[in-house]
Design a protein around this motif. Structure first.
Motif, PDB file in Angstrom:
ATOM      1  N   ARG A  71      28.441 -34.013  65.157  1.00  0.00           N
ATOM      2  CA  ARG A  71      28.451 -34.342  66.580  1.00  0.00           C
ATOM      3  C   ARG A  71      28.123 -33.087  67.381  1.00  0.00           C
ATOM      4  N   SER A  72      27.410 -33.241  68.477  1.00  0.00           N
ATOM      5  CA  SER A  72      27.073 -32.096  69.318  1.00  0.00           C
ATOM      6  C   SER A  72      27.283 -32.445  70.790  1.00  0.00           C
ATOM      7  N   TRP A  73      27.401 -31.393  71.574  1.00  0.00           N
ATOM      8  CA  TRP A  73      27.605 -31.517  73.014  1.00  0.00           C
ATOM      9  C   TRP A  73      26.707 -30.514  73.723  1.00  0.00           C
ATOM     10  N   THR A  74      26.524 -30.712  75.019  1.00  0.00           N
ATOM     11  CA  THR A  74      25.765 -29.780  75.849  1.00  0.00           C
ATOM     12  C   THR A  74      26.750 -28.870  76.578  1.00  0.00           C
ATOM     13  N   MET A  75      26.519 -27.560  76.473  1.00  0.00           N
ATOM     14  CA  MET A  75      27.404 -26.585  77.108  1.00  0.00           C
ATOM     15  C   MET A  75      27.306 -26.717  78.622  1.00  0.00           C
ATOM     16  N   ASN A 109      44.033 -15.711  85.274  1.00  0.00           N
ATOM     17  CA  ASN A 109      43.743 -14.486  86.021  1.00  0.00           C
ATOM     18  C   ASN A 109      42.355 -13.924  85.718  1.00  0.00           C
ATOM     19  N   TRP A 110      41.571 -14.659  84.922  1.00  0.00           N
ATOM     20  CA  TRP A 110      40.244 -14.191  84.524  1.00  0.00           C
ATOM     21  C   TRP A 110      39.185 -15.200  84.939  1.00  0.00           C
ATOM     22  N   GLN A 111      38.062 -14.693  85.456  1.00  0.00           N
ATOM     23  CA  GLN A 111      36.965 -15.542  85.915  1.00  0.00           C
ATOM     24  C   GLN A 111      35.828 -15.496  84.899  1.00  0.00           C
ATOM     25  N   VAL A 112      35.265 -16.651  84.600  1.00  0.00           N
ATOM     26  CA  VAL A 112      34.143 -16.747  83.671  1.00  0.00           C
ATOM     27  C   VAL A 112      32.856 -16.316  84.379  1.00  0.00           C
ATOM     28  N   CYS A 113      32.154 -15.362  83.758  1.00  0.00           N
ATOM     29  CA  CYS A 113      30.859 -14.900  84.273  1.00  0.00           C
ATOM     30  C   CYS A 113      29.702 -15.378  83.399  1.00  0.00           C
ATOM     31  N   ALA A 152      24.792 -20.489  76.056  1.00  0.00           N
ATOM     32  CA  ALA A 152      24.496 -20.546  77.491  1.00  0.00           C
ATOM     33  C   ALA A 152      24.583 -21.986  78.002  1.00  0.00           C
ATOM     34  N   PRO A 153      24.814 -22.160  79.307  1.00  0.00           N
ATOM     35  CA  PRO A 153      24.824 -23.515  79.877  1.00  0.00           C
ATOM     36  C   PRO A 153      23.530 -24.257  79.526  1.00  0.00           C
ATOM     37  N   GLY A 154      23.689 -25.516  79.141  1.00  0.00           N
ATOM     38  CA  GLY A 154      22.550 -26.341  78.781  1.00  0.00           C
ATOM     39  C   GLY A 154      22.224 -26.328  77.297  1.00  0.00           C
ATOM     40  N   ALA A 155      22.770 -25.351  76.553  1.00  0.00           N
ATOM     41  CA  ALA A 155      22.523 -25.281  75.111  1.00  0.00           C
ATOM     42  C   ALA A 155      23.403 -26.297  74.390  1.00  0.00           C
ATOM     43  N   THR A 156      22.974 -26.686  73.230  1.00  0.00           N
ATOM     44  CA  THR A 156      23.731 -27.627  72.408  1.00  0.00           C
ATOM     45  C   THR A 156      24.691 -26.853  71.514  1.00  0.00           C
ATOM     46  N   PHE A 157      25.903 -27.400  71.330  1.00  0.00           N
ATOM     47  CA  PHE A 157      26.855 -26.783  70.414  1.00  0.00           C
ATOM     48  C   PHE A 157      27.570 -27.854  69.610  1.00  0.00           C
ATOM     49  N   LYS A 161      31.136 -28.427  66.671  1.00  0.00           N
ATOM     50  CA  LYS A 161      32.496 -27.926  66.437  1.00  0.00           C
ATOM     51  C   LYS A 161      32.493 -26.626  65.651  1.00  0.00           C
ATOM     52  N   ASP A 162      31.382 -26.299  65.008  1.00  0.00           N
ATOM     53  CA  ASP A 162      31.279 -25.065  64.236  1.00  0.00           C
ATOM     54  C   ASP A 162      30.680 -23.905  65.020  1.00  0.00           C
ATOM     55  N   THR A 163      30.270 -24.146  66.252  1.00  0.00           N
ATOM     56  CA  THR A 163      29.683 -23.105  67.093  1.00  0.00           C
ATOM     57  C   THR A 163      30.785 -22.221  67.670  1.00  0.00           C
ATOM     58  N   ALA A 164      30.610 -20.913  67.563  1.00  0.00           N
ATOM     59  CA  ALA A 164      31.547 -19.973  68.191  1.00  0.00           C
ATOM     60  C   ALA A 164      31.241 -19.931  69.686  1.00  0.00           C
ATOM     61  N   ILE A 165      32.238 -20.257  70.495  1.00  0.00           N
ATOM     62  CA  ILE A 165      32.078 -20.229  71.947  1.00  0.00           C
ATOM     63  C   ILE A 165      32.827 -19.012  72.480  1.00  0.00           C
ATOM     64  N   ASN A 166      32.116 -18.218  73.294  1.00  0.00           N
ATOM     65  CA  ASN A 166      32.721 -17.024  73.878  1.00  0.00           C
ATOM     66  C   ASN A 166      32.421 -17.003  75.365  1.00  0.00           C
ATOM     67  N   PHE A 167      33.453 -16.723  76.144  1.00  0.00           N
ATOM     68  CA  PHE A 167      33.301 -16.564  77.588  1.00  0.00           C
ATOM     69  C   PHE A 167      33.386 -15.088  77.937  1.00  0.00           C
ATOM     70  N   GLY A 168      32.411 -14.601  78.717  1.00  0.00           N
ATOM     71  CA  GLY A 168      32.466 -13.247  79.263  1.00  0.00           C
ATOM     72  C   GLY A 168      33.214 -13.315  80.580  1.00  0.00           C
TER      73      GLY A 168
END
Length: 90
Positions: free
Chosen positions: A10-14, A57-61, A66-71, A73-80
């Motif tokens: 299964r996949s989703w759009t970021m 207390n942290w804002q996502v930059c 990236a937004p719009g990319a497909t991911f 459950k095995d994709t590593a998701i990281n927020f800056g």
């Protein structure tokens, strides 16, 4: 002999979660994936290597993927992230 086949991954759009606090971004990924993706990581974009203890207390930059990319459950998701109250996204 019947050979079992695996279910398609299964996949989703970021979504674009920039500007949200880190907790809201994490909650959005969990809601989007119905908790199939529960863990996300985050990185202090100032380069100081600070841990994000209170996620609100942290804002996502940025996000990886990236937004719009497909991911999946095995994709590593990281927020800056940067601090909400005192810092701006680089």
């Amino acid at each position: 002999m019947v050979v079992p086949t695996s279910a398609p991954t299964r996949s989703w759009t970021m979504p674009d979660l920039t500007g949200r606090n880190l907790q809201a971004a994490q909650d959005a990924i969990q809601a989007l994936t119905n908790d199939e993706v529960f863990f996300t990581s985050s990185t202090d974009l100032t380069g100081r290597g600070r841990n994000q203890v209170l996620d609100r207390n942290w804002q996502v930059c940025t996000s990886t993927p990236a937004p719009g990319a497909t991911f999946t459950k095995d994709t590593a998701i990281n927020f800056g992230v940067v601090r909400v109250d005192t810092e701006r996204c680089p």
